[in-house]
Design an enzyme around this catalytic site. Structure first.
Site, PDB file in Angstrom:
ATOM      1  N   TYR A  41      -4.141  14.496   1.649  1.00 31.98           N
ATOM      2  CA  TYR A  41      -3.257  14.256   0.497  1.00 31.98           C
ATOM      3  C   TYR A  41      -3.189  12.768   0.186  1.00 31.98           C
ATOM      4  CZ  TYR A  41       0.839  14.650  -2.527  1.00 31.98           C
ATOM      5  OH  TYR A  41       1.701  14.588  -3.601  1.00 31.98           O
ATOM      6  N   SER A  50       1.072   9.498  -6.290  1.00 32.81           N
ATOM      7  CA  SER A  50       2.208   9.690  -5.394  1.00 32.81           C
ATOM      8  C   SER A  50       2.410   8.413  -4.604  1.00 32.81           C
ATOM      9  CB  SER A  50       1.933  10.851  -4.432  1.00 32.81           C
ATOM     10  OG  SER A  50       2.844  10.880  -3.357  1.00 32.81           O
TER      11      SER A  50
END
Length: 277
Positions: free
Chosen positions: A165, A152
């Site tokens: 995350y 990501s």
């Protein structure tokens, strides 16, 4: 099929294994690979959603096998490899470590350590398990192949309140870079996918605070692109032999700024978060 400068197009007629194929980017990868003439093992922790993706592929004339797999369990990933090789009649030519979850909304020291464990087990240990099991299989096969790890833009974005995350995706980015170096010259290309917002169910299915979730939903609606577009872009990057796939311009811009002015970028990320939250 050959791509640029005669290099093989690894996404065409692939024997592919995809984790997290029951929805979102994973399902988009599966259907796009089928359109490119491939056979696809659609694995997911939820066998029913894996079956839905497989049924869509089969209904379109393709070939797919649904398999239940919890990527946090190395034994299940090993079983996935065995099932895939049995079904293909040999080793896969493409492995996509895609399974992932979202979490966020609390600062370091305030977030629940159980959330850290949950996120890292899936988002980081999942790709580690996938690479650990499949990289030797692809190396031993000795033919052109590919590995895609889904990270990501959070891997380098340093957004406050998203530490678990961010760390999981930064680890996946580093894992991919290291694996690419180790596989150089073997004919196995590694691509790491780093999108920003993609229109999937990751917010609703994750452990994200209501306030952060609302903001993420808004940004996803305003700036997010479809998982189908992400999958196509990433597979085309793999075919070109690219290591990094950043399908949106804001990811590429952020990556460039972070690399050249990391201190300024990180401070700006913190100041921006105070304005928008």
């Amino acid at each position: 099929m050959l791509g640029l400068f005669g290099s093989p197009k690894r996404s065409h007629a692939a024997d592919a294994v995809i984790t997290g194929a029951g929805s979102g980017i994973g399902a988009a990868f599966a259907t796009e690979l089928s359109r490119r003439g491939g056979r696809v093992v659609c694995s997911d922790i939820n066998l029913e959603t894996a079956r839905v993706t497989s049924d869509v592929i089969e209904a379109g004339g393709g070939r797919a096998l649904p398999v239940q797999c919890d990527v946090t369990e190395i034994e299940q990933v090993q079983q996935l490899a065995e099932q895939a090789q049995s079904w293909f009649g040999g080793p896969p030519t493409l492995v996509i470590n895609n399974a992932g979850v979202g979490a966020g909304g609390a600062m370091i020291g305030e977030s629940d350590l159980a959330d850290w464990t949950w996120v890292l087990n899936i988002n980081l240990w999942g790709p580690i398990h996938g690479c650990h099991v499949f990289a030797p299989i692809l190396r031993e096969a000795g033919r052109p192949a590919g590995i895609i790890n889904v990270a990501s833009a959070a891997a380098f974005g340093a957004a406050p309140g998203m530490a678990a995350y961010n760390v999981s995706k930064a680890g996946t980015l580093s894992l991919s870079e290291t694996l690419a170096a180790e596989l150089a010259g073997t004919g196995i290309n590694v691509t790491v996918l780093c999108p920003t917002f993609v229109k999937t169910n990751i917010v609703g299915a994750g452990r994200i605070s209501s306030k952060s979730g609302q903001l993420a939903d808004q940004l996803m609606r305003w700036t997010g692109i479809s998982p189908e577009r992400v999958a196509r872009t990433c597979l085309d990057t793999l075919d070109r032999g690219g290591l990094y796939c950043m399908p949106q311009p804001e990811a590429r811009i952020g990556w460039g700024i972070k690399r050249f002015t990391p201190t300024v970028y990180t401070r700006a990320a913190g100041l921006t978060s105070r304005v928008t939250t």
